[in-house]
Design a protein around this motif. Structure first.
Motif, PDB file in Angstrom:
ATOM      1  N   HIS A  65      37.060  35.089  51.299  1.00 45.29           N
ATOM      2  CA  HIS A  65      37.561  33.810  50.714  1.00 45.29           C
ATOM      3  C   HIS A  65      37.128  33.815  49.238  1.00 45.29           C
ATOM      4  O   HIS A  65      36.018  34.340  48.851  1.00 45.29           O
ATOM      5  N   GLY A  66      37.536  32.913  48.269  1.00 47.55           N
ATOM      6  CA  GLY A  66      37.280  32.682  47.010  1.00 47.55           C
ATOM      7  C   GLY A  66      38.207  31.587  46.295  1.00 47.55           C
ATOM      8  O   GLY A  66      39.071  31.097  46.995  1.00 47.55           O
ATOM      9  N   THR A  82      26.096  42.682  56.131  1.00 45.69           N
ATOM     10  CA  THR A  82      26.950  43.664  55.139  1.00 45.69           C
ATOM     11  C   THR A  82      27.797  42.618  54.400  1.00 45.69           C
ATOM     12  O   THR A  82      28.426  42.070  54.950  1.00 45.69           O
ATOM     13  N   ALA A  83      27.496  42.450  52.984  1.00 44.53           N
ATOM     14  CA  ALA A  83      28.328  41.681  52.140  1.00 44.53           C
ATOM     15  C   ALA A  83      29.250  42.572  51.735  1.00 44.53           C
ATOM     16  O   ALA A  83      29.138  43.792  51.132  1.00 44.53           O
ATOM     17  N   VAL A  84      30.706  42.146  51.574  1.00 43.80           N
ATOM     18  CA  VAL A  84      31.460  42.582  50.740  1.00 43.80           C
ATOM     19  C   VAL A  84      32.129  41.895  49.736  1.00 43.80           C
ATOM     20  O   VAL A  84      32.516  40.692  49.968  1.00 43.80           O
ATOM     21  N   VAL A  85      32.269  42.350  48.553  1.00 46.33           N
ATOM     22  CA  VAL A  85      32.981  41.465  47.095  1.00 46.33           C
ATOM     23  C   VAL A  85      34.228  42.286  46.879  1.00 46.33           C
ATOM     24  O   VAL A  85      34.242  43.564  46.804  1.00 46.33           O
ATOM     25  N   GLY A 116      37.714  34.477  41.043  1.00 47.90           N
ATOM     26  CA  GLY A 116      38.772  35.137  41.320  1.00 47.90           C
ATOM     27  C   GLY A 116      38.361  36.602  41.890  1.00 47.90           C
ATOM     28  O   GLY A 116      39.285  37.424  42.484  1.00 47.90           O
ATOM     29  N   VAL A 117      37.109  36.692  42.300  1.00 46.20           N
ATOM     30  CA  VAL A 117      36.537  37.830  43.266  1.00 46.20           C
ATOM     31  C   VAL A 117      36.154  37.161  44.404  1.00 46.20           C
ATOM     32  O   VAL A 117      35.263  36.022  44.473  1.00 46.20           O
ATOM     33  N   PHE A 147      41.337  30.883  48.156  1.00 48.88           N
ATOM     34  CA  PHE A 147      42.303  31.876  48.663  1.00 48.88           C
ATOM     35  C   PHE A 147      41.612  32.603  49.636  1.00 48.88           C
ATOM     36  O   PHE A 147      40.474  32.542  49.876  1.00 48.88           O
ATOM     37  N   THR A 148      42.488  33.115  50.883  1.00 45.77           N
ATOM     38  CA  THR A 148      41.857  33.852  51.911  1.00 45.77           C
ATOM     39  C   THR A 148      42.628  35.071  52.353  1.00 45.77           C
ATOM     40  O   THR A 148      43.762  35.226  51.996  1.00 45.77           O
ATOM     41  N   VAL A 149      41.950  35.944  52.242  1.00 48.44           N
ATOM     42  CA  VAL A 149      42.690  37.561  52.506  1.00 48.44           C
ATOM     43  C   VAL A 149      42.185  38.014  53.772  1.00 48.44           C
ATOM     44  O   VAL A 149      40.910  37.954  54.255  1.00 48.44           O
TER      45      VAL A 149
END
Length: 174
Positions: A65-66, A82-85, A116-117, A147-149
């Motif tokens: 999300h972002g 585990t964090a993902v950017v 945006g990230v 946004f959601t991916v």
């Protein structure tokens, strides 16, 4: 106790900053500082507005999300994640690229994420506390403005440490 921090750029997404902080450990436990304005001078153009906390249980994956206006400073003061950017800025040299970080009680690091990230995380421990500070102009961009991916979008090629995570309805729909 002085606040010492080392700031380095991301290895793939150059606009993120990895902030490693010192902690003081003694017989009673540990203490560390998560924020002082001096560390962020020059890293971002605005000041933090508010903080949020998320408590999640083992095998939870909070999706990507972002928004396009918020800076986020993320950390995991309790548990292990585990964090993902993911860079979702269309005109960025690292568009659709990602970086992974192992954060938790034994890793005193924070990740500063520009607008945006997107960010996401997976919980390894029984429970984890995810903390993020937000900086933005105007009103907060809540879920409807974000946004959601899909966490498993094949274009992103993220090698998550799980196959069947616990997802929110929002993330499962994707």
């Amino acid at each position: 106790m002085a606040f010492d921090a080392i700031t380095t750029p991301g290895s793939i997404i150059k606009d993120i900053a990895v902030i490693s902080v010192d902690s003081y450990i003694e017989a009673r436990g540990e203490i560390w500082t998560s924020y002082t304005p001096a560390v962020f001078d020059g890293l971002m153009p605005i000041s933090f507005c508010h903080d949020k906390f998320s408590v999640s249980k083992k095998n939870v994956l909070r999706g990507i999300h972002g928004d396009h206006k918020s800076w986020k400073l993320i950390s995991c003061p309790f548990g292990e994640i585990t964090a993902v950017v993911v860079d979702l800025r269309e005109h960025s040299a690292s568009y659709k690229m990602h970086e992974m970080f192992r954060l938790g009680a034994d890793v005193r690091q924070q990740i500063l994420i520009p607008p945006g990230v997107g960010n996401s995380f997976y919980v390894h421990s029984e429970f984890a506390l995810y903390h993020y500070k937000l900086a933005y102009h105007g009103e907060y961009a809540d879920a409807d403005d974000q946004f959601t991916v899909a966490w498993n979008d094949p274009e992103l090629n993220i090698m998550w440490p799980c196959e069947d995570p616990i997802l929110s309805e929002r993330d499962a729909r994707l």
